[in-house]
Design a protein around this motif. Structure first.
Motif, PDB file in Angstrom:
ATOM      1  N   ALA A 109       0.956  -1.239  -0.126  1.00 60.99           N
ATOM      2  CA  ALA A 109       0.036  -0.021   0.044  1.00 60.99           C
ATOM      3  C   ALA A 109       0.908   1.261  -0.161  1.00 60.99           C
ATOM      4  O   ALA A 109       1.883   1.066   0.508  1.00 60.99           O
ATOM      5  CB  ALA A 109      -0.858  -0.122   1.381  1.00 60.99           C
ATOM      6  N   PRO A 110       0.445   2.456  -0.681  1.00 64.54           N
ATOM      7  CA  PRO A 110       1.257   3.568  -0.574  1.00 64.54           C
ATOM      8  C   PRO A 110       1.465   4.091   0.826  1.00 64.54           C
ATOM      9  O   PRO A 110       0.718   4.123   1.460  1.00 64.54           O
ATOM     10  CB  PRO A 110       0.430   4.540  -1.262  1.00 64.54           C
ATOM     11  CG  PRO A 110      -1.080   3.926  -1.425  1.00 64.54           C
ATOM     12  CD  PRO A 110      -0.776   2.625  -1.233  1.00 64.54           C
ATOM     13  N   GLN A 111       2.711   4.492   1.254  1.00 61.82           N
ATOM     14  CA  GLN A 111       2.987   5.091   2.226  1.00 61.82           C
ATOM     15  C   GLN A 111       2.321   6.453   2.629  1.00 61.82           C
ATOM     16  O   GLN A 111       2.430   7.379   1.719  1.00 61.82           O
ATOM     17  CB  GLN A 111       4.469   5.359   2.584  1.00 61.82           C
ATOM     18  CG  GLN A 111       5.212   3.923   2.569  1.00 61.82           C
ATOM     19  CD  GLN A 111       4.912   3.215   3.783  1.00 61.82           C
ATOM     20  OE1 GLN A 111       4.592   3.898   4.816  1.00 61.82           O
ATOM     21  NE2 GLN A 111       4.907   1.791   3.504  1.00 61.82           N
ATOM     22  N   LYS A 112       1.775   6.610   3.595  1.00 64.43           N
ATOM     23  CA  LYS A 112       0.820   7.915   3.962  1.00 64.43           C
ATOM     24  C   LYS A 112       1.372   8.564   5.081  1.00 64.43           C
ATOM     25  O   LYS A 112       1.532   7.966   6.230  1.00 64.43           O
ATOM     26  CB  LYS A 112      -0.603   7.668   4.159  1.00 64.43           C
ATOM     27  CG  LYS A 112      -1.169   6.940   2.831  1.00 64.43           C
ATOM     28  CD  LYS A 112      -2.870   6.902   3.454  1.00 64.43           C
ATOM     29  CE  LYS A 112      -3.554   6.486   2.145  1.00 64.43           C
ATOM     30  NZ  LYS A 112      -5.166   5.996   2.405  1.00 64.43           N
ATOM     31  N   GLU A 113       2.057   9.852   4.783  1.00 64.82           N
ATOM     32  CA  GLU A 113       2.804  10.611   5.958  1.00 64.82           C
ATOM     33  C   GLU A 113       1.452  11.373   6.925  1.00 64.82           C
ATOM     34  O   GLU A 113       1.129  12.514   6.229  1.00 64.82           O
ATOM     35  CB  GLU A 113       3.954  11.451   5.569  1.00 64.82           C
ATOM     36  CG  GLU A 113       4.792  10.694   4.576  1.00 64.82           C
ATOM     37  CD  GLU A 113       5.832  11.688   4.076  1.00 64.82           C
ATOM     38  OE1 GLU A 113       5.915  12.998   4.550  1.00 64.82           O
ATOM     39  OE2 GLU A 113       6.929  11.196   3.317  1.00 64.82           O
ATOM     40  N   ALA A 114       1.230  10.841   8.144  1.00 68.44           N
ATOM     41  CA  ALA A 114       0.291  11.637   8.787  1.00 68.44           C
ATOM     42  C   ALA A 114       0.845  13.040   9.100  1.00 68.44           C
ATOM     43  O   ALA A 114      -0.029  13.847   9.268  1.00 68.44           O
ATOM     44  CB  ALA A 114      -0.057  10.776   9.807  1.00 68.44           C
ATOM     45  N   ARG A 115       2.047  12.954   9.544  1.00 69.12           N
ATOM     46  CA  ARG A 115       2.509  14.416   9.869  1.00 69.12           C
ATOM     47  C   ARG A 115       2.273  15.573   8.822  1.00 69.12           C
ATOM     48  O   ARG A 115       1.775  16.648   9.144  1.00 69.12           O
ATOM     49  CB  ARG A 115       3.954  14.072  10.384  1.00 69.12           C
ATOM     50  CG  ARG A 115       4.611  15.440  11.267  1.00 69.12           C
ATOM     51  CD  ARG A 115       6.001  15.194  11.385  1.00 69.12           C
ATOM     52  NE  ARG A 115       6.765  16.445  12.081  1.00 69.12           N
ATOM     53  CZ  ARG A 115       6.464  16.507  13.391  1.00 69.12           C
ATOM     54  NH1 ARG A 115       6.126  15.388  14.211  1.00 69.12           N
ATOM     55  NH2 ARG A 115       7.171  17.265  13.970  1.00 69.12           N
ATOM     56  N   SER A 126       0.228  15.230   6.115  1.00 74.90           N
ATOM     57  CA  SER A 126      -1.047  15.499   6.134  1.00 74.90           C
ATOM     58  C   SER A 126      -1.594  16.531   6.841  1.00 74.90           C
ATOM     59  O   SER A 126      -2.444  17.265   6.728  1.00 74.90           O
ATOM     60  CB  SER A 126      -1.997  14.092   6.023  1.00 74.90           C
ATOM     61  OG  SER A 126      -1.336  13.274   5.000  1.00 74.90           O
ATOM     62  N   ALA A 127      -1.299  16.219   8.332  1.00 71.65           N
ATOM     63  CA  ALA A 127      -1.864  17.053   9.216  1.00 71.65           C
ATOM     64  C   ALA A 127      -1.235  18.570   9.269  1.00 71.65           C
ATOM     65  O   ALA A 127      -2.053  19.588   9.360  1.00 71.65           O
ATOM     66  CB  ALA A 127      -1.661  16.607  10.803  1.00 71.65           C
ATOM     67  N   HIS A 128       0.056  18.629   8.637  1.00 71.92           N
ATOM     68  CA  HIS A 128       0.384  20.030   8.432  1.00 71.92           C
ATOM     69  C   HIS A 128      -0.152  20.798   7.351  1.00 71.92           C
ATOM     70  O   HIS A 128      -0.602  21.998   7.252  1.00 71.92           O
ATOM     71  CB  HIS A 128       2.051  19.936   8.399  1.00 71.92           C
ATOM     72  CG  HIS A 128       2.749  19.785   9.541  1.00 71.92           C
ATOM     73  ND1 HIS A 128       4.168  19.553   9.499  1.00 71.92           N
ATOM     74  CD2 HIS A 128       2.343  19.669  10.867  1.00 71.92           C
ATOM     75  CE1 HIS A 128       4.598  19.281  10.829  1.00 71.92           C
ATOM     76  NE2 HIS A 128       3.551  19.497  11.485  1.00 71.92           N
ATOM     77  N   ALA A 129      -0.497  20.063   6.466  1.00 74.85           N
ATOM     78  CA  ALA A 129      -1.347  20.538   5.162  1.00 74.85           C
ATOM     79  C   ALA A 129      -2.710  20.947   5.534  1.00 74.85           C
ATOM     80  O   ALA A 129      -3.056  22.002   5.066  1.00 74.85           O
ATOM     81  CB  ALA A 129      -1.241  19.568   3.933  1.00 74.85           C
ATOM     82  N   ALA A 130      -3.400  20.276   6.312  1.00 72.96           N
ATOM     83  CA  ALA A 130      -4.804  20.597   6.619  1.00 72.96           C
ATOM     84  C   ALA A 130      -4.758  21.712   7.496  1.00 72.96           C
ATOM     85  O   ALA A 130      -5.584  22.559   7.252  1.00 72.96           O
ATOM     86  CB  ALA A 130      -5.257  19.336   7.438  1.00 72.96           C
ATOM     87  N   ALA A 131      -3.750  21.913   8.336  1.00 74.70           N
ATOM     88  CA  ALA A 131      -3.825  23.003   9.462  1.00 74.70           C
ATOM     89  C   ALA A 131      -3.424  24.216   8.402  1.00 74.70           C
ATOM     90  O   ALA A 131      -3.954  25.465   8.718  1.00 74.70           O
ATOM     91  CB  ALA A 131      -2.714  22.949  10.218  1.00 74.70           C
ATOM     92  N   ALA A 132      -2.485  24.199   7.590  1.00 72.69           N
ATOM     93  CA  ALA A 132      -2.193  25.462   6.721  1.00 72.69           C
ATOM     94  C   ALA A 132      -3.415  25.722   5.872  1.00 72.69           C
ATOM     95  O   ALA A 132      -3.667  27.034   5.494  1.00 72.69           O
ATOM     96  CB  ALA A 132      -1.062  25.061   5.757  1.00 72.69           C
ATOM     97  N   ALA A 133      -4.073  24.846   5.433  1.00 64.04           N
ATOM     98  CA  ALA A 133      -5.470  25.066   4.511  1.00 64.04           C
ATOM     99  C   ALA A 133      -6.358  25.858   5.329  1.00 64.04           C
ATOM    100  O   ALA A 133      -7.064  26.939   5.175  1.00 64.04           O
ATOM    101  CB  ALA A 133      -5.889  23.745   3.883  1.00 64.04           C
ATOM    102  N   ALA A 134      -6.458  25.244   6.653  1.00 64.75           N
ATOM    103  CA  ALA A 134      -7.608  26.068   7.684  1.00 64.75           C
ATOM    104  C   ALA A 134      -7.108  27.319   8.010  1.00 64.75           C
ATOM    105  O   ALA A 134      -8.029  28.306   8.043  1.00 64.75           O
ATOM    106  CB  ALA A 134      -7.522  25.316   8.890  1.00 64.75           C
ATOM    107  N   ALA A 135      -5.907  27.649   8.110  1.00 63.01           N
ATOM    108  CA  ALA A 135      -5.275  29.019   8.359  1.00 63.01           C
ATOM    109  C   ALA A 135      -5.422  29.910   7.282  1.00 63.01           C
ATOM    110  O   ALA A 135      -6.024  30.909   7.472  1.00 63.01           O
ATOM    111  CB  ALA A 135      -3.764  29.090   8.840  1.00 63.01           C
ATOM    112  N   GLU A 136      -5.174  29.341   5.901  1.00 60.62           N
ATOM    113  CA  GLU A 136      -5.729  30.346   4.970  1.00 60.62           C
ATOM    114  C   GLU A 136      -6.892  30.597   4.869  1.00 60.62           C
ATOM    115  O   GLU A 136      -7.123  31.690   4.402  1.00 60.62           O
ATOM    116  CB  GLU A 136      -5.110  29.556   3.475  1.00 60.62           C
ATOM    117  CG  GLU A 136      -3.646  29.672   3.484  1.00 60.62           C
ATOM    118  CD  GLU A 136      -3.025  28.744   2.383  1.00 60.62           C
ATOM    119  OE1 GLU A 136      -3.931  28.365   1.483  1.00 60.62           O
ATOM    120  OE2 GLU A 136      -2.040  28.495   2.046  1.00 60.62           O
ATOM    121  N   GLU A 137      -7.703  29.614   5.044  1.00 59.95           N
ATOM    122  CA  GLU A 137      -9.396  29.854   4.801  1.00 59.95           C
ATOM    123  C   GLU A 137      -9.442  31.013   5.901  1.00 59.95           C
ATOM    124  O   GLU A 137     -10.431  31.833   5.917  1.00 59.95           O
ATOM    125  CB  GLU A 137     -10.107  28.710   5.076  1.00 59.95           C
ATOM    126  CG  GLU A 137     -11.303  28.710   5.025  1.00 59.95           C
ATOM    127  CD  GLU A 137     -12.100  29.235   3.782  1.00 59.95           C
ATOM    128  OE1 GLU A 137     -13.236  30.003   3.556  1.00 59.95           O
ATOM    129  OE2 GLU A 137     -11.282  29.230   2.621  1.00 59.95           O
TER     130      GLU A 137
END
Length: 483
Positions: free
Chosen positions: A419-425, A427-438
């Motif tokens: 299965a493809p490796q998913k980097e949880a850290r 993904s969490a940083h990207a989600a936080a950055a998207a929320a801050a931009e919004e």
């Protein structure tokens, strides 16, 4: 899976199964069984010939003996030439009588009599199989066979005087179109034109304008007919929705507008099988739990407990047991004239093969989603390959990856599905950055609104209510502009 022509004997008793059906479709169902199940060929042809002899279709009676000769089935009763000649002469006399009566009704210009005469003529053409095409005129095929009955039913439209008449005519057209589709497919033709006609007529039932109490009885037939048309065309998600929308009253409602759909088209058990398999092949686990197992369709599944069990096994992640259950009843379902039909004239598999293959692919995808990597040997033990080829499992996984159904990598050297490796850290940083931009964007818009208001640049909203005209007369907008 491949389209099987030599199936083992099913689990059901053939005579009991055949007693659930009647009408012109019954001999075609039995002919399908004879063609695909050698152990039951003689018995099914015996029953089909008996059923055909109870009717008026001499061409169908003769065709059943041709099937027996092609399959090498011996031991059938001798062809009754005297009955064929007597029945054919009687059919011609009856056709001439009905055509004469219809001409008389048209001369008298009584719409109701014309409608009834047209219906009697169409029913005669349906039960006798229609006229034979002229070998010298290829265009005559469009008005021969069941096509003649379909066209005759369609001519009733100009003489229908009530919505109930239109509904009765539409149901006849649906039944005839489905019969055309089955007969065309069994002779090697493409049934899609007739399936489209059945679907169009089923949709037309929604707007015939009949009374609510009549519509309640017609609605189940509308859903089942539409589901069969979608199933025959390979539109399995639409077929699942149509079958799942069928009220359970369909299983016991009997004759509606002169048609007993549960015996002439599909029984309640058939609806349970069609709907259950289409839903299992196309719907998510949550939808199966909420809509199929816990919804109104569960009443249909009670008629087929083994299919209900298979769906329950899938929703509880017991994929191997689910597929084993489906495999156990594969022969039964393949002998159904709709499920066991070829998916297309050039296809090597039936609709049932495609549905089970989809269920298998869904099961493999769901199983692999729980692991970072799985060996091909372990996967093959849980999901036995479809062939004896040692590379069968590897080829199947590779085809799923190439088709985009499986997000994974195949390590051929080590025999692993990774299965493809998913980097949880990350993904969490990207989600936080998207929320801050919004949040920043929202605050800037609010600040802009405040600055516009303070500068007096905001456009006031138009006022509603009373206003005075130039002539001194008041005009009230609430009254639509009239004083």
């Amino acid at each position: 899976m491949a389209y099987h022509a030599n199936l083992p004997a099913p689990t059901f008793d053939l005579e009991t199964w055949a007693s659930n059906y009647e009408g012109p479709l019954l001999p075609l169902r039995l002919a399908h069984v004879a063609t695909h199940c050698p152990p039951l060929s003689q018995q099914s042809l015996d029953l089909a010939i008996t059923a055909a002899k109870r009717g008026k279709d001499v061409l169908l009676y003769n065709r059943l003996y041709e099937i027996a000769e092609k399959l090498g089935v011996s031991g059938l009763e001798q062809k009754d030439e005297e009955w064929m000649q007597r029945q054919e002469e009687g059919n011609k006399r009856e056709l001439a009588r009905l055509e004469g009566e219809l001409r008389g009704y048209k001369n008298n210009l009584i719409r109701e009599s014309i409608r009834m005469g047209q219906e009697d003529l169409a029913m005669h053409l349906l039960l006798t199989g229609g006229p034979l095409p002229d070998p010298q005129n290829p265009q005559s095929a469009t008005g021969a066979g069941y096509n003649a009955a379909y066209q005759a039913f369609g001519k009733m439209r100009d003489y229908c005087t009530t919505p109930s008449h239109v509904a009765s005519m539409t149901l006849r057209l649906i039944h005839t179109a489905l019969l055309q589709a089955v007969a065309t497919q069994q002779t090697g033709g493409a049934p899609h034109l007739h399936l489209n006609a059945a679907l169009a007529n089923a949709n037309r039932l929604r707007s015939v304008g009949i009374k609510e109490e009549e519509m309640v009885r017609i609605t189940p037939i509308m859903h089942v007919s539409g589901g069969l048309a979608h199933l025959g065309a390979g539109s399995y998600p639409e077929a699942a929705v149509a079958f799942l929308s069928t009220p359970f009253e369909y299983a016991s409602q009997g004759v509606v507008q002169g048609t007993n759909a549960t015996r002439a088209i599909a029984s309640g058990n058939d609806v349970a099988i069609y709907g259950g398999l289409c839903a299992l092949a196309t719907m998510t686990r949550d939808t199966l739990n909420d809509t199929v197992l816990a919804g109104p369709f569960r009443a249909f599944l009670e008629l087929e407990p083994h299919l209900r069990k298979a769906i329950s096994l899938y929703t509880t992640a017991k994929y191997q047991a689910c597929l084993d259950t489906l495999r156990r009843y594969y022969s039964d379902w393949s002998l159904d004239v709709f499920l066991g039909a070829q998916a297309s004239p050039t296809a090597k598999e039936s609709h049932l093969d495609r549905l089970i293959l989809r269920i298998r692919e869904k099961s493999i995808t769901a199983y692999l989603s729980s692991f970072a990597q799985v060996s091909l040997a372990s996967l093959a033990s849980t999901f036995p390959p479809l062939s004896s080829d040692p590379q069968a499992m590897e080829d199947e996984i590779l085809s799923m990856i190439e088709a985009g159904m499986l997000d994974a990598r195949l390590d051929v050297v080590k025999g692993l599905v990774i299965a493809p490796q998913k980097e949880a850290r990350k993904s969490a940083h990207a989600a936080a950055a998207a929320a801050a931009e919004e949040v920043e964007r929202t605050l800037l818009l609010r600040l802009h609104r405040v600055n516009v208001t303070l500068a007096g640049l905001e456009i006031p909203k138009a006022k509603t209510g009373n206003w005075s005209g130039t002539g001194g007369e008041g005009m009230r907008l609430g009254n639509g502009g009239f004083p």
